[in-house]
Design an enzyme around this catalytic site. Structure first.
Site, mmCIF file in Angstrom:
data_model
loop_
_atom_site.group_PDB
_atom_site.id
_atom_site.type_symbol
_atom_site.label_atom_id
_atom_site.label_comp_id
_atom_site.label_asym_id
_atom_site.label_seq_id
_atom_site.Cartn_x
_atom_site.Cartn_y
_atom_site.Cartn_z
ATOM 1 N N CYS A 130 9.103 -4.339 10.175
ATOM 2 C CA CYS A 130 10.139 -3.726 9.352
ATOM 3 C C CYS A 130 11.480 -3.703 10.097
ATOM 4 C CB CYS A 130 9.675 -2.336 8.898
ATOM 5 S SG CYS A 130 10.641 -1.634 7.546
ATOM 6 N N HIS A 186 3.913 -3.071 6.961
ATOM 7 C CA HIS A 186 3.519 -2.277 8.134
ATOM 8 C C HIS A 186 2.021 -2.402 8.402
ATOM 9 C CE1 HIS A 186 7.210 0.212 8.816
ATOM 10 N NE2 HIS A 186 7.448 -0.169 7.568
ATOM 11 N N GLU A 219 0.477 -1.487 10.994
ATOM 12 C CA GLU A 219 0.001 -0.297 11.722
ATOM 13 C C GLU A 219 -0.352 0.844 10.772
ATOM 14 O OE1 GLU A 219 3.088 -1.099 11.322
ATOM 15 O OE2 GLU A 219 4.354 0.687 11.151
#
Length: 218
Positions: A86, A195, A197
């Site tokens: 991002c 994302h 994660e």
């Protein structure tokens, strides 16, 4: 494997990255403040999402001039793996480590939702553990995630198999050619707007992001 997770003023996904990384066996991860000038001793660098420097000037523009980015460029030049997520993707583009730019979303709205990504190639250290053509459900959260590049750059990305993931089904932000993530020519720097994660734990609704970290670790 030891990861450096960079921290800039305004980073807000650094803790998510650290938590996700530490869920993998054999991984250690530490924060590295943006004023540091070295990433010596680390095996990989994560440039996390957020709003570095409040996104003033342009997203990632000021962060790209932070002292730590000189060390990251040297690390990448020497073949070290770098993953930008991002705002991290935006910083890598502003730093010149990846081609192209991220601009305001097509509809000018901030988007926070899960999207589907198609793995375009598994001939990559970041996607090699995924199945070819696999669809990954991973969240996005951005206002400036529309990837743009000139025709020559797009042709080069395509010719060199540098487009690792594309939006599948629908294109949320207007990115050219549905591009969600690209790598550099050498293959050791990868940036993407979604994302991974935030898709590493069943409690978050998806674990599809794990394959990106697993690929990097294998």
């Amino acid at each position: 494997m030891k990861f450096a997770v960079l921290q800039f003023p305004g980073s807000n996904c650094d803790q998510d990255c650290l938590l996700a990384l530490r869920s993998f066996e054999g991984v250690t991860a530490e924060y590295v403040w943006h004023k540091n000038t070295s990433v010596a001793g680390f095996d990989a660098v994560i440039v996390p999402g957020g709003f570095s420097y409040g996104d003033y000037l342009r997203c990632g523009a000021i962060a790209s001039l932070s002292p730590i980015m000189g060390a990251v460029k040297e690390f990448a030049t020497n073949g070290g793996p770098v993953l930008g997520v991002c705002n991290g993707f935006q910083i890598l583009c502003e730093s010149g480590l990846l081609p192209g730019a991220l601009v305001r979303n097509r509809d000018m709205h901030f988007l926070c939702e899960h999207v589907d990504l198609r793995v375009e190639t598994t001939d990559s250290r970041f996607t090699k553990n995924a199945a070819a053509g696999a669809i990954l459900n991973i969240p996005i959260a951005h206002g400036e995630g529309c990837y743009v590049a000139d025709e020559a750059t797009l042709a080069e990305l395509q010719a060199n198999d540098q487009i690792l993931v594309r939006y599948a089904g629908s294109n949320p932000n207007g990115s050219v050619d549905n591009i969600a993530g690209i790598r550099n020519r050498s293959g050791n720097v990868f940036g993407l707007m979604p994302h991974p994660e935030r898709a590493c734990d069943p409690a978050l609704g998806s674990t599809d992001g794990r394959v990106i970290f697993e690929s990097l670790l294998s």
